[in-house]
Motif scaffolding. Structure first.
Motif, PDB file in Angstrom:
ATOM      1  N   ASN A  32       0.878  -1.168   0.000  1.00 47.85           N
ATOM      2  CA  ASN A  32       0.000   0.000   0.000  1.00 47.85           C
ATOM      3  C   ASN A  32       0.927   1.234   0.000  1.00 47.85           C
ATOM      4  OD1 ASN A  32      -1.681   2.160   0.872  1.00 47.85           O
ATOM      5  ND2 ASN A  32      -3.044   0.715   1.887  1.00 47.85           N
ATOM      6  N   TYR A 210      -4.790 -10.468  -0.911  1.00 47.12           N
ATOM      7  CA  TYR A 210      -5.277  -9.235  -1.557  1.00 47.12           C
ATOM      8  C   TYR A 210      -6.801  -9.132  -1.489  1.00 47.12           C
ATOM      9  CZ  TYR A 210      -0.529  -9.500  -3.190  1.00 47.12           C
ATOM     10  OH  TYR A 210       0.829  -9.592  -3.214  1.00 47.12           O
ATOM     11  N   LYS A 247      -0.989  -5.752   2.985  1.00 49.79           N
ATOM     12  CA  LYS A 247      -1.379  -5.193   1.690  1.00 49.79           C
ATOM     13  C   LYS A 247      -2.382  -4.050   1.883  1.00 49.79           C
ATOM     14  CE  LYS A 247       1.203  -8.412  -0.105  1.00 49.79           C
ATOM     15  NZ  LYS A 247       2.487  -8.097  -0.744  1.00 49.79           N
ATOM     16  N   ALA A 248      -3.699  -4.363   1.805  1.00 47.05           N
ATOM     17  CA  ALA A 248      -4.691  -3.293   1.918  1.00 47.05           C
ATOM     18  C   ALA A 248      -4.521  -2.528   3.225  1.00 47.05           C
ATOM     19  CB  ALA A 248      -6.091  -3.895   1.836  1.00 47.05           C
ATOM     20  N   GLY A 250      -1.925  -1.786   4.806  1.00 42.79           N
ATOM     21  CA  GLY A 250      -0.801  -0.850   4.795  1.00 42.79           C
ATOM     22  C   GLY A 250       0.215  -1.063   5.904  1.00 42.79           C
ATOM     23  N   GLN A 299      -7.893   4.208   1.980  1.00 45.24           N
ATOM     24  CA  GLN A 299      -7.414   4.413   0.608  1.00 45.24           C
ATOM     25  C   GLN A 299      -7.737   3.232  -0.295  1.00 45.24           C
ATOM     26  OE1 GLN A 299      -6.272   7.165  -0.321  1.00 45.24           O
ATOM     27  NE2 GLN A 299      -5.635   8.205   1.554  1.00 45.24           N
ATOM     28  N   VAL A 300      -8.330   2.164   0.264  1.00 40.91           N
ATOM     29  CA  VAL A 300      -8.535   0.950  -0.548  1.00 40.91           C
ATOM     30  C   VAL A 300      -9.436   1.242  -1.747  1.00 40.91           C
ATOM     31  CG1 VAL A 300      -9.571  -1.365  -0.540  1.00 40.91           C
ATOM     32  CG2 VAL A 300      -8.010  -0.688   1.281  1.00 40.91           C
ATOM     33  N   LEU A 303      -7.519   3.083  -4.357  1.00 41.33           N
ATOM     34  CA  LEU A 303      -6.539   2.198  -5.013  1.00 41.33           C
ATOM     35  C   LEU A 303      -7.235   1.284  -6.028  1.00 41.33           C
ATOM     36  CD1 LEU A 303      -4.298   1.333  -1.923  1.00 41.33           C
ATOM     37  CD2 LEU A 303      -3.559   2.562  -3.978  1.00 41.33           C
ATOM     38  N   ASN A 327      -4.250  -5.366  -6.018  1.00 38.19           N
ATOM     39  CA  ASN A 327      -3.718  -4.005  -6.163  1.00 38.19           C
ATOM     40  C   ASN A 327      -2.552  -3.982  -7.144  1.00 38.19           C
ATOM     41  OD1 ASN A 327      -1.941  -5.389  -4.499  1.00 38.19           O
ATOM     42  ND2 ASN A 327      -1.390  -3.577  -3.309  1.00 38.19           N
TER      43      ASN A 327
END
Ligand SMILES: Cc1ncc(COP(=O)(O)O)c(C=O)c1O
Length: 403
Positions: A32, A210, A247-248, A250, A299-300, A303, A327
């Motif tokens: 992220n 993810y 990942k998502a 962060g 922010q997902v 993104l 992502n």
């Protein structure tokens, strides 16, 4: 020269990992791009500082508070309410998966996956003395469920690992396919069940590293963990779903991965974990980060939008860009992908050479990073964009896209 007794199958092997290069735009390991805010940093620092006061003691061995907080997070994220006993956690989903193979793999047992997929799977297998078998995916990277069932029947694997969304292709598994694979896995594990009653089920791991980036309407395999038989027993006791905070969420630097499954399966993982495998500092930091889940996940959605725009742009430029629920996007083909990768690097943009020959994978960064990526790619490949009206109409001018 020193002669050390390295295991024969490790001789000549290189440690796994993408190149770690200090460049302005890093889009190579699916992180992220947004760092935690000052408030989150302060809360994590306070939690770690408090935990540090007790560092003379070992941490909680079976992570009750953290597992409860992760269960709560999954309820909010996927609408799936699980007990904390159905959750396991470790240093990244890499370690979670190692626990799975330590518990269910081993000499005489097989781990099955379908390529192209995450290149660590064969390494988890090798490290746990598990035989690794890789079946193929279709040309569009989906799974041929009949072929998967036939391979399970033929190989009798102890563990089947399927990434959904898949890395490096971004392909998500339809829920009906997961159910069909779970059915195919019933009674088709290795012929050495603990009670001697015949073949056992094979464990099906759906790697949802993810998962949070999936498009609206794409279900999580977590939902299948809530199904029960008439007597209350879990319908899929051989299903495990792995997730990560890397990942998502962060928090790749935190190293916190987790798994959801039946209690029975989780208790088997507890047999092989090292005592105190997750430090008190990691537990404290993860709990503090989970308290800020809304902010960390904020922010997902953007993104995802950026990813969809990237697919459209790459296609408009004339490349093949695969539909992605993750992502990152796999795109190409290039006659010399290494040259394109190097050209981007010279322009300060690091992506990844991975997947089928001719293809590259780029991870979704901030809008500014994506703009630099697009500009660099056009420069490297000799492709230009043309604007018509106020809509960007990207046209590939140079048919030869090779650097
Ligand atoms: C499909 C997949 N699974 C698992 C992982 C490991 O994630 P972590 O160990 O950071 O939780 C990755 C990392 O890139 C991945 O791509």
């Amino acid at each position: 020269m020193t002669v050390l007794p390295l295991r024969p199958e490790l001789r000549g092997c290189e440690p796994y990992g993408a190149p770690e290069l200090d460049v302005p735009v890093r889009l190579n390991v699916n992180e992220n791009p947004y760092p935690p805010s000052p408030t989150v940093i302060a809360d994590i620092a306070a939690a770690v500082s408090e935990a540090a006061a007790g560092l003379n003691r070992y941490p909680e061995r079976d992570l009750p508070a953290l597992r409860a907080a992760l269960a709560e997070y999954l309820d909010v994220e996927s609408g799936v309410l699980l007990d904390r006993e159905q959750i396991w956690a470790a240093n990244g989903s890499n370690e979670v998966m190692t626990h799975v193979l330590q518990a269910f793999g081993g000499p005489g047992h097989t781990c099955l996956s379908f390529t192209p997929t995450y290149s660590m799977y064969p390494e988890y297998a090798r490290n746990t003395f598990t035989r690794y078998v890789a079946g193929p995916r279709r040309e569009d990277f989906t799974l041929d469920i009949d072929a998967v069932a036939a391979t399970i029947e033929a190989e009798r694997p102890a563990v089947v690992i399927l990434a959904s969304p898949n890395n490096p292709t971004g392909t998500a598994l339809p829920q009906a396919d997961v159910v069909a694979i779970l059915e195919a896995a019933r009674g088709r594990g290795p012929a050495d069940s603990a009670d001697g009653s015949g073949p056992c089920d094979c464990v099906v791991v759906i790697d949802e590293a993810y998962g949070e980036f999936r498009r609206p309407g794409v279900p999580s395999a977590l939902e299948l963990l809530t199904l029960t038989e008439a007597d209350g027993a879990p319908r899929h006791p051989h299903l495990a779903v792995t997730r990560t905070m890397s990942k998502a969420f962060g928090m790749a630097g935190l190293r916190l991965g987790y798994l959801a499954a039946s209690r029975e399966l989780v208790d088997m993982l507890r047999i092989v974990r090292l005592p105190y495998h997750l430090s008190a500092l990691s537990q404290a930091a993860a709990l503090a980060a989970l308290d800020h889940r809304e902010e960390l996940m904020s922010q997902v959605a953007s993104l995802r939008d950026e990813r969809d725009a990237l697919v459209d742009w790459l296609r408009a430029c004339g490349w093949i860009a695969h539909e992605s629920d993750a992502n990152f996007v796999l795109f190409g083909p290039f006659a010399d992908r290494e040259a394109v990768w190097r050209g981007l690097l010279e322009r300060g943009v690091l992506i990844r050479v991975v997947g089928p020959e001719g293809y590259l994978r780029v991870c979704v960064g901030t809008p500014e990073e994506m703009e630099r990526f697009r500009t660099a790619l056009l420069a490297v490949t000799g492709t230009t964009t043309r604007r018509s009206g106020n809509e960007a109409n990207h046209t590939k001018v140079n048919q030869e896209k090779n650097a």
